[in-house]
Design a protein around this motif. Structure first.
Motif, PDB file in Angstrom:
ATOM      1  N   GLN A 297       0.827  -1.375   0.083  1.00 25.31           N
ATOM      2  CA  GLN A 297       0.171  -0.059  -0.069  1.00 25.31           C
ATOM      3  C   GLN A 297       0.754   1.331   0.098  1.00 25.31           C
ATOM      4  N   GLY A 298       2.081   1.219  -0.256  1.00 24.15           N
ATOM      5  CA  GLY A 298       2.936   2.143  -0.769  1.00 24.15           C
ATOM      6  C   GLY A 298       3.507   2.755   0.739  1.00 24.15           C
ATOM      7  N   ILE A 299       3.667   2.224   1.647  1.00 24.96           N
ATOM      8  CA  ILE A 299       4.132   2.769   2.828  1.00 24.96           C
ATOM      9  C   ILE A 299       5.428   1.687   3.315  1.00 24.96           C
ATOM     10  N   ARG A 300       6.559   2.324   3.299  1.00 25.34           N
ATOM     11  CA  ARG A 300       7.687   1.933   3.626  1.00 25.34           C
ATOM     12  C   ARG A 300       8.169   2.091   5.257  1.00 25.34           C
ATOM     13  N   VAL A 301       8.646   1.054   5.869  1.00 27.32           N
ATOM     14  CA  VAL A 301       8.826   1.124   7.532  1.00 27.32           C
ATOM     15  C   VAL A 301      10.244   0.669   7.655  1.00 27.32           C
ATOM     16  N   ASN A 302      10.976   1.383   8.231  1.00 29.88           N
ATOM     17  CA  ASN A 302      12.490   1.025   8.356  1.00 29.88           C
ATOM     18  C   ASN A 302      12.754   1.486   9.778  1.00 29.88           C
ATOM     19  N   ALA A 303      14.044   1.014  10.197  1.00 31.34           N
ATOM     20  CA  ALA A 303      14.569   1.407  11.438  1.00 31.34           C
ATOM     21  C   ALA A 303      15.931   2.103  11.537  1.00 31.34           C
ATOM     22  N   VAL A 304      16.435   2.622  12.322  1.00 29.36           N
ATOM     23  CA  VAL A 304      17.602   3.067  12.689  1.00 29.36           C
ATOM     24  C   VAL A 304      18.253   2.488  14.074  1.00 29.36           C
ATOM     25  N   ALA A 305      19.331   1.943  14.094  1.00 30.74           N
ATOM     26  CA  ALA A 305      20.150   1.134  15.200  1.00 30.74           C
ATOM     27  C   ALA A 305      21.054   1.986  15.675  1.00 30.74           C
ATOM     28  N   PRO A 306      20.837   3.102  16.503  1.00 29.39           N
ATOM     29  CA  PRO A 306      22.173   3.781  17.011  1.00 29.39           C
ATOM     30  C   PRO A 306      22.773   2.996  17.714  1.00 29.39           C
ATOM     31  N   GLY A 307      24.182   3.290  17.763  1.00 29.37           N
ATOM     32  CA  GLY A 307      25.197   3.068  18.764  1.00 29.37           C
ATOM     33  C   GLY A 307      25.128   4.110  20.079  1.00 29.37           C
ATOM     34  N   THR A 308      26.064   4.177  20.796  1.00 29.17           N
ATOM     35  CA  THR A 308      26.062   5.138  21.819  1.00 29.17           C
ATOM     36  C   THR A 308      26.113   6.702  21.171  1.00 29.17           C
TER      37      THR A 308
ATOM     38  N   ALA B 285      21.182   9.461   8.720  1.00 32.07           N
ATOM     39  CA  ALA B 285      20.758   8.133   8.242  1.00 32.07           C
ATOM     40  C   ALA B 285      19.378   7.976   8.215  1.00 32.07           C
ATOM     41  N   ALA B 286      18.421   8.604   9.232  1.00 34.25           N
ATOM     42  CA  ALA B 286      17.043   8.639   9.259  1.00 34.25           C
ATOM     43  C   ALA B 286      16.588   9.324   8.046  1.00 34.25           C
ATOM     44  N   ALA B 287      17.280  10.525   7.711  1.00 35.39           N
ATOM     45  CA  ALA B 287      16.876  11.290   6.715  1.00 35.39           C
ATOM     46  C   ALA B 287      16.806  10.707   5.143  1.00 35.39           C
ATOM     47  N   TRP B 288      18.048   9.724   5.023  1.00 35.15           N
ATOM     48  CA  TRP B 288      17.986   9.037   3.769  1.00 35.15           C
ATOM     49  C   TRP B 288      16.888   8.032   3.828  1.00 35.15           C
ATOM     50  N   LEU B 289      16.520   7.175   4.892  1.00 36.94           N
ATOM     51  CA  LEU B 289      15.729   6.303   4.834  1.00 36.94           C
ATOM     52  C   LEU B 289      14.319   6.849   4.602  1.00 36.94           C
ATOM     53  N   LEU B 290      13.856   8.033   5.074  1.00 30.04           N
ATOM     54  CA  LEU B 290      12.675   8.667   4.850  1.00 30.04           C
ATOM     55  C   LEU B 290      12.692   9.115   3.348  1.00 30.04           C
ATOM     56  N   SER B 291      13.555   9.365   2.662  1.00 33.53           N
ATOM     57  CA  SER B 291      13.628  10.244   1.472  1.00 33.53           C
ATOM     58  C   SER B 291      13.203   9.047   0.343  1.00 33.53           C
ATOM     59  N   ASP B 292      12.837   9.472  -0.755  1.00 27.69           N
ATOM     60  CA  ASP B 292      12.828   8.853  -1.818  1.00 27.69           C
ATOM     61  C   ASP B 292      13.875   8.173  -2.797  1.00 27.69           C
ATOM     62  N   ARG B 293      15.103   8.401  -2.167  1.00 30.25           N
ATOM     63  CA  ARG B 293      16.254   7.797  -2.691  1.00 30.25           C
ATOM     64  C   ARG B 293      16.452   6.228  -2.496  1.00 30.25           C
ATOM     65  N   CYS B 294      15.424   5.810  -1.696  1.00 32.56           N
ATOM     66  CA  CYS B 294      15.862   4.173  -1.277  1.00 32.56           C
ATOM     67  C   CYS B 294      14.130   3.640  -1.443  1.00 32.56           C
ATOM     68  N   PRO B 295      13.586   3.809  -2.381  1.00 30.04           N
ATOM     69  CA  PRO B 295      12.132   3.245  -2.674  1.00 30.04           C
ATOM     70  C   PRO B 295      11.916   1.788  -2.512  1.00 30.04           C
ATOM     71  N   PHE B 296      13.146   0.893  -2.616  1.00 35.06           N
ATOM     72  CA  PHE B 296      13.018  -0.336  -2.611  1.00 35.06           C
ATOM     73  C   PHE B 296      13.274  -0.824  -1.180  1.00 35.06           C
ATOM     74  N   LEU B 297      13.677  -0.012  -0.112  1.00 35.56           N
ATOM     75  CA  LEU B 297      14.136  -0.544   1.044  1.00 35.56           C
ATOM     76  C   LEU B 297      12.916  -0.352   2.015  1.00 35.56           C
ATOM     77  N   THR B 298      12.540  -1.556   2.627  1.00 36.54           N
ATOM     78  CA  THR B 298      11.525  -1.505   3.755  1.00 36.54           C
ATOM     79  C   THR B 298      11.944  -2.884   4.629  1.00 36.54           C
TER      80      THR B 298
END
Length: 254
Positions: free
Chosen positions: A179-190, A228-241
Motif C-alpha cells: 500500500q505504498g508505505i515503507r517502514v524501516n529502523a535505525v539502530a544507533p550505537g552510543t 541516516a534517518a533522513a535518507w531512509l525517509l527520502s525517495d532515494r531508497c524506494p525498494f528499502l523496507t
C-alpha cells in the motif's frame, strides 16, 4: 528540481525536544522538509521551532505524550490539518534504563521502558499509517538501538524493548508494503544526548567500555543518526523496507 533529500515532505518527529529528535528537526529542515515536532516539553519545542523558522524552515510543534494514544492521534491530526498530509514520520521518542542485573530489576523499570519505548511506537505506527493510507503511502523510520540487535550487559528490559521496536518495524513493513508505505529502523550505537549523559553519569566507565568495543572508538553525534534517518525517509531508497540500519561505528560487527 531540488536536490534536498526531503524537499517539501511533511515529517512528524517524536521526541523532538532534545538529542536525536532535535538534531533530526534541524537536519530534516535543512533537507527541505516541513517538520512537525512532538514531545512533552513545550518550552523546548517552542524554542526549537523559533530557531528553525529564523533559518527559513517551515516548522510547527504539538505537545505530545507518545505513550497516550489520544495524544498521538491529535499530533497526527495536527500535522495533517497544518500541512494537508503526512508524508513521513520519525518515531524517535525513547528512554534509557539502569544497568542492573535482571534478577534485581524491578517491575516498574520494565513497565516504564516498555511503555515509553514500545507502546509509543505502537501508537505512532497505527495513527501515522492510517493518515498515510489516505494519500497513497509514505515512509516511517523507528528509532531502535544496537540493543535491538545484540545484547549488552545488565540492561534486559531496555534490550527487550528495543528488540520489540525491530519487530514492530518488520511487521508494519510487511503488512503495508503493498500500500505504498515503507517502514524501516535505525539502530544507533552510543550517541551523545541527555539520556546517554545521564546513563553514563550513573554508570561510571560505561561509555569507555562501549567505545572500546566500537571499531571507530567514539560516541556518535546525534546529527549522524538523523542523517541516516533522513535518507531512509527520502525517495532515494524506494525498494528499502523492513530494514534495520545500524549507525554504530561498527559496534555489532564485534
Amino acid at each position: 528540481m531540488s536536490n534536498d533529500l526531503l524537499s517539501d515532505k511533511v515529517v512528524l518527529i517524536t521526541g523532538a525536544s532534545s538529542g536525536i529528535g532535535a538534531a533530526a528537526a534541524r537536519v530534516f529542515a535543512q533537507e527541505g522538509a516541513k517538520v512537525v515536532l512532538a514531545a512533552r516539553r513545550e518550552e523546548r519545542l517552542a524554542a526549537l521551532v523559533a530557531e528553525l523558522r529564523d533559518k527559513g524552515a517551515d516548522a510547527a510543534y504539538v505537545v505530545t505524550d507518545v505513550t497516550v494514544a489520544q495524544d498521538v492521534s491529535r499530533a497526527v491530526d495536527f500535522a495533517v490539518s497544518t500541512y494537508g498530509r503526512l508524508d513521513s514520520a520519525f518515531n524517535n521518542a525513547g528512554l534509557g534504563g539502569d544497568r542492573t542485573p535482571m534478577h534485581l530489576m524491578g517491575d516498574d523499570v520494565y513497565d516504564t521502558l516498555m511503555d515509553v519505548n514500545v507502546r509509543s511506537v505502537w501508537n505512532c505506527l497505527r495513527y501515522e499509517i492510517a493518515a498515510m493510507l489516505t494519500t497513497g503511502g509514505g515512509s516511517i523510520v523507528n528509532n531502535s538501538s544496537v540493543a535491538g540487535l545484540v545484547a549488552i550487559p545488565a540492561a534486559a528490559p531496555y534490550i527487550a524493548s528495543k528488540h520489540a521496536v525491530v519487530g514492530l518495524t518488520r511487521a508494519a513493513a510487511d503488512e503495508y508494503a503493498g500500500q505504498g508505505i515503507r517502514v524501516n529502523a535505525v539502530a544507533p550505537g552510543t550517541t551523545r544526548s541527555e539520556i546517554t549523559a545521564d546513563w553514563f553519569g550513573r554508570n561510571p566507565g560505561l561509555e569507555e567500555m562501549v567505545n572500546s568495543r566500537t571499531p571507530q572508538g567514539r560516541t556518535a553525534e546525534p546529527e549522524e543518526i538523523a542523517a541516516a534517518a533522513a535518507w531512509l525517509l527520502s525517495d532515494r531508497c524506494p525498494f528499502l523496507t523492513g530494514t534495520v540500519v545500524p549507525v554504530d561505528g561498527g559496534f555489532i560487527n564485534q
